[in-house]
Design an enzyme around this catalytic site. Structure first.
Site, PDB file in Angstrom:
ATOM      1  N   HIS A 183       0.813  -1.220   0.000  1.00 59.28           N
ATOM      2  CA  HIS A 183       0.000   0.000   0.000  1.00 59.28           C
ATOM      3  C   HIS A 183       0.846   1.269   0.000  1.00 59.28           C
ATOM      4  O   HIS A 183       0.326   2.355  -0.230  1.00 59.28           O
ATOM      5  CB  HIS A 183      -0.978  -0.002   1.186  1.00 59.28           C
ATOM      6  CG  HIS A 183      -0.359   0.244   2.521  1.00 59.28           C
ATOM      7  ND1 HIS A 183       0.047  -0.775   3.356  1.00 59.28           N
ATOM      8  CD2 HIS A 183      -0.085   1.381   3.185  1.00 59.28           C
ATOM      9  CE1 HIS A 183       0.534  -0.256   4.471  1.00 59.28           C
ATOM     10  NE2 HIS A 183       0.470   1.053   4.397  1.00 59.28           N
ATOM     11  N   SER A 202       4.732   2.177   8.017  1.00 63.97           N
ATOM     12  CA  SER A 202       4.442   1.056   7.127  1.00 63.97           C
ATOM     13  C   SER A 202       5.645   0.710   6.260  1.00 63.97           C
ATOM     14  O   SER A 202       6.202   1.567   5.574  1.00 63.97           O
ATOM     15  CB  SER A 202       3.254   1.403   6.225  1.00 63.97           C
ATOM     16  OG  SER A 202       2.096   1.608   6.981  1.00 63.97           O
TER      17      SER A 202
END
Length: 512
Positions: A83, A192
């Site tokens: 992502h 992330s």
């Protein structure tokens, strides 16, 4: 992934807004906690995103800037989350305490398990930024963990400290499941793709946190999932993880056990609804799956990995499956039977996932048609009133989203946008979000099929019916709607009447 309840997966997908979200506070690492040189192998990833617009499939959303983290791995590559780079038109990486950014290319991406690998345009970068060693075993509960990354709130490398609090086999992004490590180290936006370190080795990759009121619950993709991903892409193509898609239920209830006439020694999971009703399919209703490979399954569907760790038996599928077959032991009508169950990484449903692609579409007069995707459904789900309305009219977007395609229906075709302004729509209600049932009485199987039907029409009028309770049919003069199409495209600055796949069908016989 094994299906316990069909509705569960819709909830999992529609709630998949946790990626790269913030986490509660956790203790910061103290000097000396961090192993040497790890900082030099953690990078900040900058991506310029052009996300698809599910309501305007002929275009893309405006560019947006996203940042995340990554870690250097063997083979002069950088590992990060999918992502962080999916839909990126430009990717750059920057080392800790470095001024220059290096351009990168996405080599492979696995949206389901949320992993991606980058290759740098200048491989000299890796001469001074070595790969981080990865642990070969899962950590233990209460092991200390350091989370590295570049979260929001500053530009320099951040290191937070916590412990491993849970290890589970869970759903990631439908239909993919995998091992997941829960930690209480802070995992915030920008973390992330950063590595989680225990001792002097990486144990996994940070990817999300639990949203809502929960505190100090962050998640790590463990090395085992990373290794499976890297092994899969070694041939240049990502195939995905095998899974089984049968509806199973636990075997704890005494009445259920009495109904099945089971001895106390029998433990396992009950096949409530097999994935296929074909006579040759290995699993039957009321079978009890007792073993996967050589591992025993308990009445809650769990298998024991060591004295302190039990996980869902689905975890063993990725290890036990070979050549698309999964060895299972079942009890059927009191007899023990060994079966070979076909497993696959694909599980088609009538609502599909874009998986990093842009949606297909076709514009016909004032109407925009597109396949129903999870991205579209997820956007609709943010409007509670609209979802209630779709439920009330029994829209297939609600009632049939997880149904499997068949010969009569391969995908749901939806009107993805309100009418383009034009006089030929006077008197009609806005059909946006409606699923097409038929064109001039022909049942629509897919978007490509619908385009072919429209292409071959010779009737004076075009009649479009929708698959829902109530509503109205749309009737247009075929000549008028054909004539209006070019005018509408020009007035609204739309460069192409359809995506390449639908235009290929439209032009196949010189449809215009």
């Amino acid at each position: 992934m094994t299906r316990y309840r069909r509705c569960y997966f819709l909830a999992v997908f529609l709630c998949d807004g946790v990626l790269a979200s913030g986490a509660g506070a956790a203790a910061h690492a103290q000097p000396g906690d961090a192993p040497a040189n790890i900082e030099n192998s953690v990078v900040k990833v900058f991506s310029t995103m052009r996300y698809p617009d599910p309501f305007k499939p002929w275009t893309k959303q405006a560019p947006s800037e996203v940042s995340g983290s990554g870690v250097v791995i063997e083979g002069k590559r950088i590992l990060t989350n999918a992502h962080v780079v999916m839909y990126a038109s430009q990717v750059q990486v920057q080392a800790s305490a470095a001024g220059d950014k290096v351009s990168a290319t996405v080599m492979a991406v696995a949206p389901g398990i949320d992993l991606a690998v980058l290759q740098l345009d200048d491989p000299i970068f890796f001469d001074t930024h070595p790969a981080v060693a990865r642990a070969s075993k899962l950590p233990h509960i209460k092991d200390a963990v350091l989370a590295y990354g570049f979260p929001t709130g500053g530009n320099s490398l951040s290191i937070t400290k916590g412990i491993v609090s849970r290890i589970e086999f869970v759903s990631y992004n439908y239909p993919v499941s995998g091992l997941r490590i829960q930690v209480d180290a802070a995992i915030n936006p920008g973390n992330s793709g950063g590595p989680a370190i225990a001792g002097d080795k990486m144990i996994g990759l940070a990817f999300s946190k639990l949203s809502g009121d929960a505190q100090n619950i962050g998640y790590i993709i463990p090395n085992e999932e990373v290794e499976l991903f890297l092994k899969d892409i070694a041939d240049g193509h990502y195939d995905g993880k095998p899974a089984m898609y049968d509806d199973l239920q636990t075997l704890e209830n005494p009445a259920l056990r009495d109904y099945l006439k089971l001895d106390k020694s029998v433990e396992g999971m009950v096949v409530h609804r097999p994935s296929s009703t074909d006579e040759s399919y290995p699993l039957k209703e009321w079978d009890i799956v007792t073993r996967i490979g050589d591992a025993r399954i308990d009445n809650q569907g769990m298998v024991k990995l060591d004295k302190d760790l039990r996980v869902s038996f689905g975890y063993l599928i990725q290890a036990a499956a070979s050549n698309g077959k999964l060895p299972l032991t079942v009890v059927r009508a009191g007899k023990t039977v060994a079966v070979q169950l076909p497993v696959s990484s694909e599980h088609p449903t009538l609502v599909t996932d874009l998986r990093g692609e842009y949606p297909s579409y076709f514009i016909y007069g004032p109407l925009v048609f597109s396949p129903a995707t999870w991205q579209l459904v997820s956007s609709l789900e943010n409007n509670a009133g609209l979802m209630r309305m779709l439920s009330f009219v029994k829209s297939p977007l609600v009632t049939r989203a997880l149904d499997e395609p068949d010969g009569n229906l391969q995908e749901l075709v939806v009107v993805s946008s309100p009418f383009f302004p034009h006089k030929i729509v006077n008197g009609y209600s806005n059909p946006a979000g409606s699923v097409v049932y038929s064109v001039n009485g022909t049942r629509v199987k897919s978007l490509r099929h619908m385009v072919a039907v429209l292409r071959d029409l010779k009737d004076t009028f075009v009649t479009i019916e929708f698959d829902q309770k109530g509503g109205e049919a749309l009737v247009f003069s075929r000549q008028a709607i054909m004539s209006a199409t070019d005018e509408i495209l020009m007035d609204n600055g739309v460069r192409a009447q359809g995506s390449p796949d639908t235009l290929a069908v439209w032009q196949e016989k010189g449809g215009k």
